[in-house]
Scaffold this active site. Structure first.
Site, PDB file in Angstrom:
ATOM      1  CE1 TYR A 281      -3.331   2.761   0.297  1.00 50.54           C
ATOM      2  CE2 TYR A 281      -3.262   2.589   2.685  1.00 50.54           C
ATOM      3  CZ  TYR A 281      -3.746   3.183   1.536  1.00 50.54           C
ATOM      4  OH  TYR A 281      -4.650   4.213   1.649  1.00 50.54           O
ATOM      5  CB  CYS A 282       0.912   4.314   0.115  1.00 51.59           C
ATOM      6  SG  CYS A 282       1.511   6.013   0.030  1.00 51.59           S
ATOM      7  CG  LEU A 283       7.119   4.489   1.280  1.00 56.19           C
ATOM      8  CD1 LEU A 283       7.914   4.773   0.033  1.00 56.19           C
ATOM      9  CD2 LEU A 283       7.471   5.490   2.378  1.00 56.19           C
TER      10      LEU A 283
END
Length: 545
Positions: A281-283
């Site tokens: 998720y994301c980074l």
């Protein structure tokens, strides 16, 4: 004093814009004509008594602008104030856009800065020019302003506008499980199965370490982790340590080694699984893609699939977050982080809030301090958002330089273990999720994974923003998404062509993802018991302040 912004970078931007505008007579003439037209349109509107019919308005607000939606803004003189402000916004948008010779990065940054400056002086922000506030003041005899000032003093003392009253492990992060592995950077949580039979391939979820992991395990009705366990999957989650000044020297390599790699080794050894599904998720998705590329380079075939949730791998078009990420700004942040050893939560959160200042700053201040509206009850997502973390100095500097400045991962220049990795080595099936109104990882940037790996990519575009779009539990009202699978040999379409080709469906994208995972999994077998426990979920690292 600068709020974390490089004075040199801001000065260079202002100078570049002003000098090029001064040398552009055609642009100056166009702006003069715009100013004339806006002035005449506004004067005509005022002289007509500010008629309420939309066709008579000199300019219409954008659909996402909620500042002047109340009907009291349709009455004179407040209608004149609102229209004058919107016309000024339009003028300055034109003045900072398409200036001949202006550096494109400075063009976008100037437009953003001017928007922030104008947002701060909008008539809706002041008692005397906001009809809603004036009416509330008359109604309460000024009690709203008294209570708002008291609330402002309290918030200044607390350094936040909301108080996190949700209890981790009781109200949020409640899915049963055990911490089965721990090192300096992570606790690995294994969640208890809720079905008699589970797929043989476990799922490892790698969340971003910019916030606490339980964004994917909020309240029981809004937990992706719980949904996966209820659909026959064995789920492992990384819970990151909240770093302090002693962790300043930790870099991206440390996060890769002590994060996904360490988790992979433990899961493979403890479960005996030959293949492991992954989701980032994301980074965390960016880190996962580095891990997958390194595994492919080294001949490690334990990866069953890779899912990227609002995660960027190509940073050539990363959205507004990159407007002020340049060499000067990164060097300035490195100096700040060298002094304290990390980038603190206040510095990160202010950057995210500025990208949606109307919704996240000014509108909240008006409701809390001027209208004296009842405080919005703390829901699970708000509780998570208030539970922020820090970023180690070395890691954050490497991330900004290698991703935002140089785009090394997409360019095949990023090094893991001293040798470069290439996303084009990835051959496992990929599931990507972008969200329509994401201001942190724009979906067209997330979409670029199509042309970076040699794999079939199933991509989903869901409504909502960076967080709300991912938290799309079944039964959530007004949810829809587009989905389409692009084969490796056919990946030539651009994002707009993809939208025209993709199938639109109502509801949550979660069932589509679990069906995709199930199709890549083996025959379900009896659910194993968790035989090791260092601590019950949610563990100890998530509790670190």
């Amino acid at each position: 004093m600068t709020g974390g912004s490089s004075p040199a970078s801001l000065l260079a931007m202002w100078t570049d814009w002003s000098v090029h505008l001064a040398m552009a007579p055609d642009k100056q003439l166009a702006l003069a004509q715009t100013a004339r037209d806006h002035w005449l349109g506004w004067m005509t509107y005022v002289m007509q008594g500010c008629p309420e019919h939309p066709d008579t308005l000199p300019i219409l607000p954008q659909k996402t602008d909620r500042r002047f939606r109340d009907e009291s803004w349709e009455k004179s003189p407040f209608a004149a104030l609102a229209q004058g402000f919107l016309l000024a916004e339009d003028f300055w948008d034109k003045a900072t856009t398409d200036v001949p010779g202006l550096d494109p990065a400075h063009d976008r940054a100037m437009t953003f800065v001017m928007r922030q400056l104008l947002d701060s002086v909008a008539p809706s922000n002041f008692v005397a020019t906001n009809p809603e506030v004036l009416a509330r003041t008359v109604q309460t005899g000024g009690a709203n302003l008294q209570h708002g000032f008291t609330r402002w003093l309290r918030d200044q003392q607390a350094k936040r506008q909301t108080t996190n009253t949700a209890r981790v492990g009781t109200d949020v992060a409640t899915t049963p499980g055990e911490v089965v592995f721990r090192n300096h950077l992570i606790e690995l949580i294994q969640y208890a199965p809720t079905t008699d039979m589970v797929y043989p391939e476990p799922i490892l979820i790698v969340p971003a370490w910019i916030m606490k992991y339980y964004i994917l395990d909020l309240s029981p009705a809004n937990s992706l982790v719980r949904y996966l366990t209820e659909n026959g999957f064995t789920v492992f989650m990384i819970s990151w340590r909240n770093p302090d000044s002693g962790d300043a020297a930790l870099g991206m390599q440390d996060y890769l080694d002590q994060g996904p790699r360490a988790a992979f080794d433990y899961i493979a050894a403890s479960t005996g699984a030959g293949k492991i599904h992954t989701a980032g998720y994301c980074l965390g998705g960016t880190l996962l893609s580095m891990t997958a590329a390194a595994m492919a380079r080294d001949g490690d075939d334990r990866l069953a699939s890779m899912t990227l949730l609002a995660a960027q791998t190509d940073f050539s078009e990363p959205g507004e977050l990159s407007l002020f990420i340049n060499e000067s700004q990164v060097s300035f942040l490195e100096d700040v982080m060298q002094a304290q050893g990390y980038l603190d939560a206040e510095q990160m959160m202010s950057a995210f809030q500025m990208m949606r200042s109307n919704d996240l700053i000014w509108s909240q201040m008006i409701r809390s301090y001027l209208l004296d509206d009842d405080e919005i009850p703390m829901n699970d997502l708000m509780a998570w958002n208030a539970d922020s973390t820090r970023m180690p100095a070395k890691m954050h500097a490497e991330y900004l330089r290698h991703m935002f400045l140089h785009n090394d991962l997409a360019g095949g220049r990023y090094s893991v273990d001293g040798h470069t990795v290439s996303l084009r080595d990835i051959r496992v099936p990929v599931f990507g999720v972008g969200t329509e109104t994401d201001h942190i990882a724009p979906w067209k940037s997330v979409f670029k994974i199509h042309n970076l790996c040699h794999a079939d990519v199933t991509f989903t575009l869901t409504n909502g923003g960076h967080n709300a779009g991912i938290l799309s539990e079944p039964g959530h009202k007004r949810r829809h998404f587009h989905i389409h699978t692009t084969r490796d040999a056919d990946k030539t379409m651009d994002p707009d062509d993809w939208v025209a080709t993709a199938t639109q469906q109502e509801g949550s994208w979660w069932p589509e993802w679990t069906a995709w995972l199930a199709g890549l999994s083996g025959v379900p077998a009896p659910a194993p018991k968790i035989t090791k426990s260092l601590a019950p979920a949610p563990g100890t690292y998530v509790m670190m302040e």
